[in-house]
Design a protein around this motif. Sequence first.
Motif, PDB file in Angstrom:
ATOM      1  N   VAL A 126       1.007   2.741   1.058  1.00  0.00           N
ATOM      2  CA  VAL A 126       0.359   1.712   2.273  1.00  0.00           C
ATOM      3  C   VAL A 126      -0.526   2.343   3.089  1.00  0.00           C
ATOM      4  CG1 VAL A 126       0.722  -0.009   3.365  1.00  0.00           C
ATOM      5  CG2 VAL A 126       1.306  -0.355   1.123  1.00  0.00           C
ATOM      6  N   ALA A 127       0.859   3.067   4.096  1.00  0.00           N
ATOM      7  CA  ALA A 127       0.438   3.886   4.955  1.00  0.00           C
ATOM      8  C   ALA A 127      -0.582   4.560   5.132  1.00  0.00           C
ATOM      9  CB  ALA A 127       2.225   4.817   5.433  1.00  0.00           C
ATOM     10  N   LYS A 128      -0.847   5.647   3.663  1.00  0.00           N
ATOM     11  CA  LYS A 128      -2.038   6.443   4.390  1.00  0.00           C
ATOM     12  C   LYS A 128      -2.944   6.320   4.229  1.00  0.00           C
ATOM     13  CE  LYS A 128      -3.669  10.770   1.994  1.00  0.00           C
ATOM     14  NZ  LYS A 128      -3.184  12.421   1.179  1.00  0.00           N
ATOM     15  N   LEU A 153      -3.949   2.912   5.413  1.00  0.00           N
ATOM     16  CA  LEU A 153      -4.406   2.203   6.435  1.00  0.00           C
ATOM     17  C   LEU A 153      -4.726   3.607   7.183  1.00  0.00           C
ATOM     18  CD1 LEU A 153      -1.484  -0.252   6.743  1.00  0.00           C
ATOM     19  CD2 LEU A 153      -3.541  -0.221   6.150  1.00  0.00           C
ATOM     20  N   ILE A 177      -7.988   4.817   7.522  1.00  0.00           N
ATOM     21  CA  ILE A 177      -9.110   4.270   7.530  1.00  0.00           C
ATOM     22  C   ILE A 177      -9.311   3.885   9.214  1.00  0.00           C
ATOM     23  CG2 ILE A 177      -9.022   1.684   8.697  1.00  0.00           C
ATOM     24  CD1 ILE A 177      -7.886   0.797   6.837  1.00  0.00           C
TER      25      ILE A 177
END
Length: 485
Positions: free
Chosen positions: A292-294, A296, A299
Motif C-alpha cells: 500500500v505504502a510504496k 502511494l 503517486i
Amino acid sequence: MSIGLLLLIVVGLGVIGYILGRRRALASVAGDPRKLHSLPSQYGQSVFLFTVVPALLLLIVWLLAAPSVIDGQVRGTVTTDGVSQSEIDLKMADVGRISDGLGALMAANDMSEDDLTALTPGDSDLRGQLAAVGVAVGADVEPAVFEAAKHKRSLTNSAGLIRTVLILLVALAGLAYAMTRIRPDFRARNVSEAVVKALLLGSSLIAILTTVGIVLSLIFETMHFFRLYPAKDFFLSLTWNPQFRGGSDLGVWPLIWGTLYVSFIALLVAVPIGLLAAIYLAEYATKRVRSVAKPLIEILAGIPTIVYGLFALITVGPMLRDYFAQPLGLGNSSSSVMTAGLVMGIMLIPFVSSLSDDIINSVPQSMRDGSYGLGATKSESIKQVILPAALPGVVGAVLLAASRAIGETMIVVLGAGAAAKLSMNPFEAMTTVTVKIVSQLTGDTEFASPETLVAFALGLTLFVFTLGLNVLALYIVRKYREQYE
C-alpha cells in the motif's frame, strides 16, 4: 510529389520485390525449399532491402543537402556590398517565408512556372491570397526579396521533381539488381542478418548521436553569443540585467546561485525523507504495508509539475510568509527559495525512495545473515552493512534527484519568482538558470541579439555543471563499490 507519398511508393516497390524474390527463389528449385541456402522469406527480404535501403539513404542525403544548396544559390541574389550579415539573415528569412507561401498557392491553384514568374509583390490579390495561407506580405516588400523568393520556389520545385525521379530510379535499379542475384546458392540469410546488425548498431548509437547533436548545437550558438558579448563579463559579473536595447549586464552567477540554493533545499527535504522511507519499506514494513505504502509514495512522481507549482503558489508560499518570514522579519513575499525548495523536495521524494528501496532489496541476503550471525542488531546491520553495500545505488538515486531539481522550471516560476540576485535569505524571491532560459527565448525578442543567444550559453553552463556532478558521483560509486567486490 510529397515526401510521404514518395516513401509509400518506395516501400510498395519493396513489398513487390519481396513477393517476386520469394517466388523466384522457390521457382529456381522447382518449389523445394530444402535445396535453397536460406529460407524463401530471406530471399524476399534481400530484394526488399536492396530496393528500399539505397533509396532511403539517397532521400536522407538529399533532404540534408538540398536546402543548403538552394539557399546558397538564392543568397547570392539578395546579397549586396555594405549589408551586414544580420540584415542578410533577415532578408533570407523573408525569402523563405514568402517562398513557402508561394508554394502553398501553387499547390492550391494548380499554378505553373509561367504563372509564378508573372507574380509581382505589388499585386493586392496576391497579398490577399498569401494572407489566406498565413503569410503577410506588405506593399513595401523589396523587389529583390520577392524575386529571390520566386527563384527559390522554382528551384525547390525543380529539385523536388529531380528527387522523385532519382529515388524511384534507384529503387527500381536496386530491385532489378537484387532479382538477378537470386539463385539457390545465394546467401540471402547473411544479407538479412547484416542489415539487422546494422539496425541494432544504429539504434544503440541514437542516444550518443543525440547527445553529440545537443552539445554541438549549444557550443555553436554559445560561440555566436560570445562574439557579441564578452565571455569575461558573462562568467565574472555578479549582475543579471538584460535590457534588449543595449547596456545589458548578463552575469551568470546570480542564476547559478539561485539554482544551487533551490536544489540544495529540495535535496535537504527529499534525501532524508526518501532514504528513511526506503529503509522502512525494505527492512521493517510488512508485505501488506509495503503493497500500500510504496504505490502511494510513487503517486507523487506522477503529479504534473504545474500542479506542484500551483500548490507552492497558493498554499505553501502564503503559509511560509505568514508564519515564518513576516514574524521573523525576513520578507513579505510568498515567492521565495524556501517555497520552491520545499515543494520540489516533496516532488523528489519518490525518486529517492523508490530507487533506494530497490537497491537495498538487491543487497544479498547473505550479508544480512552474516551480520546477524556476528550478533549485530537489525539497526546495526542496516547502518554498518546494508547501507554501505547499497551506497553506490543510493548515490545514483540522489544524483537523479539532483539532476531533476536542477532542471525543474515550473515550480521555480510559480514558487520562487523571477528575481536574479545573490542573497542568503531563503525567504527572498530568486530564480534559476532554467527559468531564465525559457524567459530569454520567449516573447517578442530578436533572436540574433545577445539577450536571446545568452540562453544557449546558460544551457551549456548548466550542461557542464550537471556533467561534473555525474563524474563526481561516478567516482564515489566506483570507490565504494570496489570494497564490496
